[in-house]
Design a protein around this motif. Structure first.
Motif, PDB file in Angstrom:
ATOM      1  N   ARG A  14       1.060  -1.366  -0.228  1.00 37.70           N
ATOM      2  CA  ARG A  14       0.186  -0.180   0.040  1.00 37.70           C
ATOM      3  C   ARG A  14       1.095   0.915  -0.558  1.00 37.70           C
ATOM      4  O   ARG A  14       1.340   1.310   1.153  1.00 37.70           O
ATOM      5  CB  ARG A  14      -0.871   0.167   0.722  1.00 37.70           C
ATOM      6  CG  ARG A  14      -2.278   1.458   1.353  1.00 37.70           C
ATOM      7  CD  ARG A  14      -2.558   1.080   2.523  1.00 37.70           C
ATOM      8  NE  ARG A  14      -3.528   2.723   2.812  1.00 37.70           N
ATOM      9  CZ  ARG A  14      -4.490   2.667   3.655  1.00 37.70           C
ATOM     10  NH1 ARG A  14      -4.615   2.127   4.440  1.00 37.70           N
ATOM     11  NH2 ARG A  14      -4.925   3.711   3.659  1.00 37.70           N
ATOM     12  N   GLU A  33       5.108  -5.003   7.244  1.00 32.95           N
ATOM     13  CA  GLU A  33       4.377  -4.139   7.584  1.00 32.95           C
ATOM     14  C   GLU A  33       3.073  -3.925   6.725  1.00 32.95           C
ATOM     15  O   GLU A  33       1.394  -3.768   7.079  1.00 32.95           O
ATOM     16  CB  GLU A  33       4.961  -2.682   7.790  1.00 32.95           C
ATOM     17  CG  GLU A  33       3.339  -1.567   8.821  1.00 32.95           C
ATOM     18  CD  GLU A  33       4.389  -0.440   9.106  1.00 32.95           C
ATOM     19  OE1 GLU A  33       3.487   0.126   8.233  1.00 32.95           O
ATOM     20  OE2 GLU A  33       5.445   0.088   9.311  1.00 32.95           O
ATOM     21  N   THR A  37      -1.140  -5.342   6.713  1.00 34.43           N
ATOM     22  CA  THR A  37      -1.485  -4.146   6.819  1.00 34.43           C
ATOM     23  C   THR A  37      -3.013  -4.959   5.814  1.00 34.43           C
ATOM     24  O   THR A  37      -4.426  -5.079   6.134  1.00 34.43           O
ATOM     25  CB  THR A  37      -2.029  -3.232   6.609  1.00 34.43           C
ATOM     26  OG1 THR A  37      -0.900  -2.753   7.857  1.00 34.43           O
ATOM     27  CG2 THR A  37      -2.492  -2.237   6.128  1.00 34.43           C
ATOM     28  N   TRP A  38      -2.375  -4.768   4.789  1.00 37.35           N
ATOM     29  CA  TRP A  38      -3.688  -5.913   3.481  1.00 37.35           C
ATOM     30  C   TRP A  38      -4.422  -7.263   3.864  1.00 37.35           C
ATOM     31  O   TRP A  38      -5.320  -7.088   3.673  1.00 37.35           O
ATOM     32  CB  TRP A  38      -2.354  -5.614   2.032  1.00 37.35           C
ATOM     33  CG  TRP A  38      -2.947  -4.739   1.258  1.00 37.35           C
ATOM     34  CD1 TRP A  38      -1.366  -3.870   0.925  1.00 37.35           C
ATOM     35  CD2 TRP A  38      -3.281  -3.357   1.442  1.00 37.35           C
ATOM     36  NE1 TRP A  38      -1.487  -3.436   0.842  1.00 37.35           N
ATOM     37  CE2 TRP A  38      -2.670  -2.683   0.305  1.00 37.35           C
ATOM     38  CE3 TRP A  38      -4.760  -3.408   1.895  1.00 37.35           C
ATOM     39  CZ2 TRP A  38      -3.516  -1.929   0.221  1.00 37.35           C
ATOM     40  CZ3 TRP A  38      -5.217  -1.908   1.128  1.00 37.35           C
ATOM     41  CH2 TRP A  38      -4.575  -0.848   0.250  1.00 37.35           C
ATOM     42  N   ALA A  40      -4.720  -7.896   7.401  1.00 35.12           N
ATOM     43  CA  ALA A  40      -6.112  -7.463   8.881  1.00 35.12           C
ATOM     44  C   ALA A  40      -7.744  -7.593   7.554  1.00 35.12           C
ATOM     45  O   ALA A  40      -7.936  -7.886   7.657  1.00 35.12           O
ATOM     46  CB  ALA A  40      -5.070  -6.736   9.457  1.00 35.12           C
ATOM     47  N   ILE A  41      -6.744  -6.672   6.518  1.00 35.94           N
ATOM     48  CA  ILE A  41      -8.286  -5.894   5.667  1.00 35.94           C
ATOM     49  C   ILE A  41      -9.034  -6.767   5.105  1.00 35.94           C
ATOM     50  O   ILE A  41     -10.004  -7.180   5.401  1.00 35.94           O
ATOM     51  CB  ILE A  41      -7.907  -4.774   4.937  1.00 35.94           C
ATOM     52  CG1 ILE A  41      -7.050  -3.317   5.279  1.00 35.94           C
ATOM     53  CG2 ILE A  41      -8.968  -4.297   4.095  1.00 35.94           C
ATOM     54  CD1 ILE A  41      -6.819  -2.375   4.637  1.00 35.94           C
ATOM     55  N   ARG A  45     -10.079  -7.227   9.955  1.00 36.11           N
ATOM     56  CA  ARG A  45      -9.653  -7.053  11.537  1.00 36.11           C
ATOM     57  C   ARG A  45      -9.178  -5.400  11.361  1.00 36.11           C
ATOM     58  O   ARG A  45      -9.259  -4.628  12.416  1.00 36.11           O
ATOM     59  CB  ARG A  45      -8.208  -7.761  11.747  1.00 36.11           C
ATOM     60  CG  ARG A  45      -8.176  -9.447  11.976  1.00 36.11           C
ATOM     61  CD  ARG A  45      -7.803 -10.112  11.885  1.00 36.11           C
ATOM     62  NE  ARG A  45      -7.596 -11.646  12.306  1.00 36.11           N
ATOM     63  CZ  ARG A  45      -6.511 -12.096  11.945  1.00 36.11           C
ATOM     64  NH1 ARG A  45      -5.417 -12.426  11.579  1.00 36.11           N
ATOM     65  NH2 ARG A  45      -7.068 -13.480  12.085  1.00 36.11           N
ATOM     66  N   GLN A  46      -9.282  -5.164   9.788  1.00 40.02           N
ATOM     67  CA  GLN A  46      -8.948  -3.812   9.927  1.00 40.02           C
ATOM     68  C   GLN A  46     -10.015  -3.063   8.716  1.00 40.02           C
ATOM     69  O   GLN A  46     -10.244  -3.955   7.999  1.00 40.02           O
ATOM     70  CB  GLN A  46      -7.836  -2.857   8.951  1.00 40.02           C
ATOM     71  CG  GLN A  46      -7.029  -3.015   9.875  1.00 40.02           C
ATOM     72  CD  GLN A  46      -5.657  -2.999   9.992  1.00 40.02           C
ATOM     73  OE1 GLN A  46      -5.043  -1.662   9.471  1.00 40.02           O
ATOM     74  NE2 GLN A  46      -4.532  -3.421  10.691  1.00 40.02           N
ATOM     75  N   PRO A  47     -10.931  -1.759   8.581  1.00 42.77           N
ATOM     76  CA  PRO A  47     -11.700  -1.675   8.081  1.00 42.77           C
ATOM     77  C   PRO A  47     -10.775  -1.510   6.359  1.00 42.77           C
ATOM     78  O   PRO A  47     -10.116  -1.464   6.211  1.00 42.77           O
ATOM     79  CB  PRO A  47     -12.351  -0.319   8.409  1.00 42.77           C
ATOM     80  CG  PRO A  47     -10.787   0.373   9.435  1.00 42.77           C
ATOM     81  CD  PRO A  47     -10.090  -0.820   9.965  1.00 42.77           C
ATOM     82  N   PRO A  49     -10.191  -0.046   2.734  1.00 46.50           N
ATOM     83  CA  PRO A  49     -10.218   1.686   3.059  1.00 46.50           C
ATOM     84  C   PRO A  49     -11.384   2.142   2.026  1.00 46.50           C
ATOM     85  O   PRO A  49     -12.037   1.684   0.761  1.00 46.50           O
ATOM     86  CB  PRO A  49      -8.629   1.485   2.420  1.00 46.50           C
ATOM     87  CG  PRO A  49      -8.521   0.107   1.228  1.00 46.50           C
ATOM     88  CD  PRO A  49      -9.272  -0.483   2.879  1.00 46.50           C
ATOM     89  N   SER A 244     -12.124  -4.201  -3.634  1.00 47.79           N
ATOM     90  CA  SER A 244     -11.204  -4.945  -2.578  1.00 47.79           C
ATOM     91  C   SER A 244     -12.397  -5.908  -3.039  1.00 47.79           C
ATOM     92  O   SER A 244     -11.244  -7.073  -2.568  1.00 47.79           O
ATOM     93  CB  SER A 244     -12.200  -3.614  -1.765  1.00 47.79           C
ATOM     94  OG  SER A 244     -13.923  -4.367  -1.402  1.00 47.79           O
TER      95      SER A 244
END
Length: 273
Positions: A14, A33, A37-38, A40-41, A45-47, A49, A244
């Motif tokens: 990202r 990292e 992040t990707w 987790a999305i 676990r994460q919103p 984008p 997405s």
């Protein structure tokens, strides 16, 4: 396409400057990292984008890492046919060729974001170029297998109100037989080394196209692809994938279904080779 996309999605990087802007900002965060992040999305676990475009946020960022020497120019795409002929592209080469293809779609074909294009090809490199070009332009691709009959093509073109179709010499006669019954169909792209009346030759246009193209800014929920079901209990139905769900959704499947990972500094970095 799905297997290929799963592999590339696991390499998702990202950029820290947002979607579809000129690449003159600071480099993206460290690879582990960003991949975390990707993932987790994709696992919820994460919103998700607000904006996401697989061609820009994954392929182009990986290309930038090649250009700056942060990773070797390993193949992003490696195609071999039955006779042993090979096509091998780095991420930079894939980016360049897909941007040229995007200019073909926007230029001669006149396609705009949200327009629908049916893509019916065997496993040729052109298939992947056009699919990435659709992402870059916001055109919604409708993949189809080469075994589709004239009746199948007619139903799908009418139901989806597709403005364009891309196919090979083998299926072009069947498209010609039903195109008059598909009022939304405006352009027909032929992937071939020969010409055909009423068709635009994709490979000729690709060679002449500019490699400069600005990716459209797409929201995560924007449509990127429509698949037709098999129609087991009735007429085939359309199933939509968003930017997405198609690009980020395969991060988890790449890790847990294909077990794509490697060890790097005693840590697993998913999908990297």
């Amino acid at each position: 396409m799905r297997l290929w996309l799963r592999g590339l999605a696991c390499q998702a990087l990202r950029s820290s400057w947002g979607v579809c802007r000129i690449h003159t900002q600071p480099p993206p965060p460290p690879i582990p990292e960003v991949v975390a992040t990707w993932e987790a999305i994709s696992l919820g676990r994460q919103p998700v984008p607000e904006y996401f475009n697989f061609a820009h946020d994954v392929l182009d960022v990986w290309s930038q890492l090649e250009k700056t020497g942060h990773r070797p120019p390993n193949p992003a795409f490696w195609w071999v046919n039955g006779s042993g002929t090979e096509v091998k592209w780095t991420f930079e080469e894939l980016g360049k060729q897909s941007r040229k293809a995007a200019n073909v779609l926007e230029g001669v074909c006149g396609l705009q974001p949200g327009d629908r294009m049916m893509l019916v090809l065997p496993r040729l490199p052109d298939w992947w170029l056009i699919s990435v070009a659709c992402m870059r332009t916001g055109v919604v691709m409708i993949p189809g297998v080469s075994q589709l009959t004239a009746k199948d093509l007619k139903y799908r073109l009418q139901a989806a109100r597709a403005k364009s179709i891309v196919t090979s010499d083998a299926l072009a006669p069947q498209v010609d037989a039903i195109s008059a019954d598909c009022p939304s169909l405006q352009t027909k792209l032929l992937v071939s080394d020969t010409s055909r009346p009423g068709w635009i030759n994709f490979r000729e246009l690709l060679r002449a196209a500019s490699p400069e193209h600005n990716c459209v800014r797409t929201r995560s929920g924007d449509s990127v692809a429509i698949y037709f079901t098999s129609g087991t209990t009735g007429a085939p139905k359309m199933v939509e994938h968003s930017q997405s769900s198609y690009g980020l959704g395969f991060v988890a499947s790449g890790r847990y279904w294909k077990s794509m990972s490697r060890r790097s500094e005693n840590k697993e970095v998913d999908g990297l080779d």
